[in-house]
Design an enzyme around this catalytic site. Structure first.
Site, PDB file in Angstrom:
ATOM      1  N   LYS A 162      -9.251 -48.231  18.392  1.00  0.00           N
ATOM      2  CA  LYS A 162      -8.637 -49.477  18.245  1.00  0.00           C
ATOM      3  C   LYS A 162      -9.049 -50.236  16.841  1.00  0.00           C
ATOM      4  O   LYS A 162     -10.225 -50.594  16.769  1.00  0.00           O
ATOM      5  CB  LYS A 162      -8.737 -50.461  19.596  1.00  0.00           C
ATOM      6  CG  LYS A 162      -8.168 -49.739  20.601  1.00  0.00           C
ATOM      7  CD  LYS A 162      -6.649 -50.087  20.694  1.00  0.00           C
ATOM      8  CE  LYS A 162      -6.143 -49.521  22.158  1.00  0.00           C
ATOM      9  NZ  LYS A 162      -4.601 -49.523  22.164  1.00  0.00           N
ATOM     10  N   ASP A 190      -5.076 -46.820  16.241  1.00  0.00           N
ATOM     11  CA  ASP A 190      -4.004 -47.873  17.041  1.00  0.00           C
ATOM     12  C   ASP A 190      -4.206 -49.418  16.538  1.00  0.00           C
ATOM     13  O   ASP A 190      -5.517 -49.948  16.833  1.00  0.00           O
ATOM     14  CB  ASP A 190      -4.014 -47.941  18.561  1.00  0.00           C
ATOM     15  CG  ASP A 190      -3.107 -48.780  19.036  1.00  0.00           C
ATOM     16  OD1 ASP A 190      -2.299 -49.359  18.268  1.00  0.00           O
ATOM     17  OD2 ASP A 190      -2.655 -48.585  20.402  1.00  0.00           O
ATOM     18  N   GLU A 218      -0.861 -45.660  14.995  1.00  0.00           N
ATOM     19  CA  GLU A 218      -0.184 -46.318  16.264  1.00  0.00           C
ATOM     20  C   GLU A 218       0.106 -47.971  15.738  1.00  0.00           C
ATOM     21  O   GLU A 218      -0.565 -48.490  15.518  1.00  0.00           O
ATOM     22  CB  GLU A 218      -0.687 -46.211  17.501  1.00  0.00           C
ATOM     23  CG  GLU A 218       0.208 -46.696  18.575  1.00  0.00           C
ATOM     24  CD  GLU A 218      -0.373 -46.092  19.998  1.00  0.00           C
ATOM     25  OE1 GLU A 218      -1.248 -45.078  20.051  1.00  0.00           O
ATOM     26  OE2 GLU A 218      -0.031 -46.665  20.850  1.00  0.00           O
ATOM     27  N   ASP A 243       4.710 -47.838  19.151  1.00  0.00           N
ATOM     28  CA  ASP A 243       4.416 -48.038  20.611  1.00  0.00           C
ATOM     29  C   ASP A 243       5.090 -49.544  20.996  1.00  0.00           C
ATOM     30  O   ASP A 243       6.185 -49.340  21.658  1.00  0.00           O
ATOM     31  CB  ASP A 243       2.966 -48.225  20.775  1.00  0.00           C
ATOM     32  CG  ASP A 243       2.380 -48.573  22.095  1.00  0.00           C
ATOM     33  OD1 ASP A 243       3.232 -48.745  23.186  1.00  0.00           O
ATOM     34  OD2 ASP A 243       1.283 -48.899  22.245  1.00  0.00           O
ATOM     35  N   LYS A 267       5.705 -45.566  27.589  1.00  0.00           N
ATOM     36  CA  LYS A 267       4.659 -46.136  28.831  1.00  0.00           C
ATOM     37  C   LYS A 267       5.532 -46.595  29.790  1.00  0.00           C
ATOM     38  O   LYS A 267       6.542 -47.376  29.680  1.00  0.00           O
ATOM     39  CB  LYS A 267       3.975 -47.221  28.212  1.00  0.00           C
ATOM     40  CG  LYS A 267       2.761 -46.763  27.127  1.00  0.00           C
ATOM     41  CD  LYS A 267       2.121 -48.124  26.641  1.00  0.00           C
ATOM     42  CE  LYS A 267       0.859 -47.691  25.866  1.00  0.00           C
ATOM     43  NZ  LYS A 267       0.374 -48.948  24.839  1.00  0.00           N
TER      44      LYS A 267
HETATM   45 MG    MG Z   1      -0.826 -48.969  21.396  1.00  0.00          MG
END
Ligand code: MG
Length: 361
Positions: A162, A190, A218, A243, A267
């Site tokens: 992240k 991400d 991402e 995303d 997701k």
């Molecule tokens: Mg993500």
């Protein structure tokens, strides 16, 4: 086998370490759990994560949506009419995708149980085992390096790093992790919308030039900035994964048509469940765009449904289902087995949970 009633409860699971992204910091999972009962006494189970910074939903909004809007729309319908049930859920309210996902997951669990088959087989049955990455939260560089080394020692060969909180530190953090874990660990990055398009290109090109060997980046830019996403995709060699920009099949078509991203992260909490996840996966497959299956901060309940979806579909080539790996303990028995990075499907019917044991707790 008709839907008789729908009950809403809470599932809580403390995290091993705080989960930190460019958008939020979370110490413990507190999600909605939905149980759907049929007139023949069968039970299906689903879960919704209140990710207000991404889907706009809270525990209270999910509870209200499920109890007051979705449940009345599906009660009395036979589980065999799964397409009608999914359509009713889709049409009965706007957005509220996690609330919809929780109910859909419970319905698919019931549907597969009726046919006494594991859900992934009824959805396509492409593979029995999938390999997940694990999230490295955004922290200071040394902490991120330590967390990465610890994850590799736990057996994870794919890390999702992240970034996006302080663009000036992101390149150094990723380079330090690459140096610490060596060349054979797969690194995903991400940014959770944390960069501008120009910052993203500058950072990604630096990572490319310095040999960071990143598999994908991402959601570099704000979810609504499709032109920015397209600019980043067009001006870097690294694969860009959409995303937060893709919730619906229609948004997937737009991203694919504009070549705004190379890959799409599906997701269940964004799509509203399995039916629309299947649609996005098939649209992407027909377009030559591979998909990742991801999750929010979810427990094994809804992550297992995502695992069934991923195992079923050839075009889901990347798996980011680390929710259960981040929790201190599983809230439910049964379902696919989560052992480090390996998620193994079982032959149990439905999603595979011992729901009666869960309800007895
Ligand atoms: Mg993500």
């Amino acid at each position: 086998m008709k839907i008789k009633n729908v009950k809403v409860g809470i599932v809580e699971a403390p995290l091993i370490t705080p989960f930190k992204t460019a958008l939020r910091t979370v110490h413990s999972i507190k999600n909605i759990v939905v149980t759907v009962y049929t007139d023949e006494g069968h039970i299906g189970i689903g879960e919704a994560a209140p990710t207000h910074v991404i889907t706009g939903e809270t525990l209270q909004s999910i509870r209200y949506a499920v109890e007051e809007v979705i449940a009345p729309a599906i009660c009395g319908i036979d589980i065999d009419e799964i397409a009608i049930l999914c359509d009713r859920i889709d049409k009965c309210l706007y957005q509220n995708t996690s609330a919809k996902a929780a109910v859909e997951i419970a319905l698919y669990d019931l549907w597969a149980k009726k046919y006494n088959a594991p859900l992934y087989k009824l959805l396509g049955g492409y593979r029995k085992k999938i390999t997940t990455d694990i999230t490295i939260s955004v922290n200071d560089e040394q902490q991120m390096v330590n967390d990465s080394i610890a994850a590799v020692k736990r057996g994870f060969s794919i890390l999702k790093i992240k970034v996006g909180k302080s663009p000036q530190n992101d390149v150094e953090s990723v380079m330090a992790i690459r140096k610490a874990v060596g060349p054979h660990v797969v690194l995903r990055v991400d940014a959770n919308q944390g960069w501008t398009a120009k910052e993203a290109v500058k950072i990604i090109v630096q990572l490319e030039d310095r040999g960071a060997d990143i598999e994908l980046v991402e959601q570099p830019v704000h979810y609504s900035d499709l032109a920015g996403l397209q600019y980043v995709t067009g001006n870097t060699h690294t694969n860009i994964l959409a995303d937060e920009s893709v919730f619906s099949p229609k948004q997937a078509i737009e991203v694919i048509e504009k070549r705004a991203a190379d890959l799409i992260n599906i997701k269940l909490m964004k799509t509203g469940g399995i039916s629309k996840a299947q649609q996005i996966c098939h649209i992407a497959e027909a377009s030559g765009v591979e998909c990742m299956i991801g999750c929010m901060l979810e427990t094994k309940i809804s992550v297992s449904a995502a695992a069934h979806f991923a195992a079923a579909n050839k075009n889901v080539t990347m798996v980011d289902l680390d929710g259960p790996s981040l929790c201190v303990e599983d809230p439910i028995e049964g379902g696919p087995s989560f052992e480090g990075e390996n998620i193994q499907m079982t032959e149990a019917s439905g999603i595979g949970f011992l729901i009666e044991a869960y309800l007895a707790k």
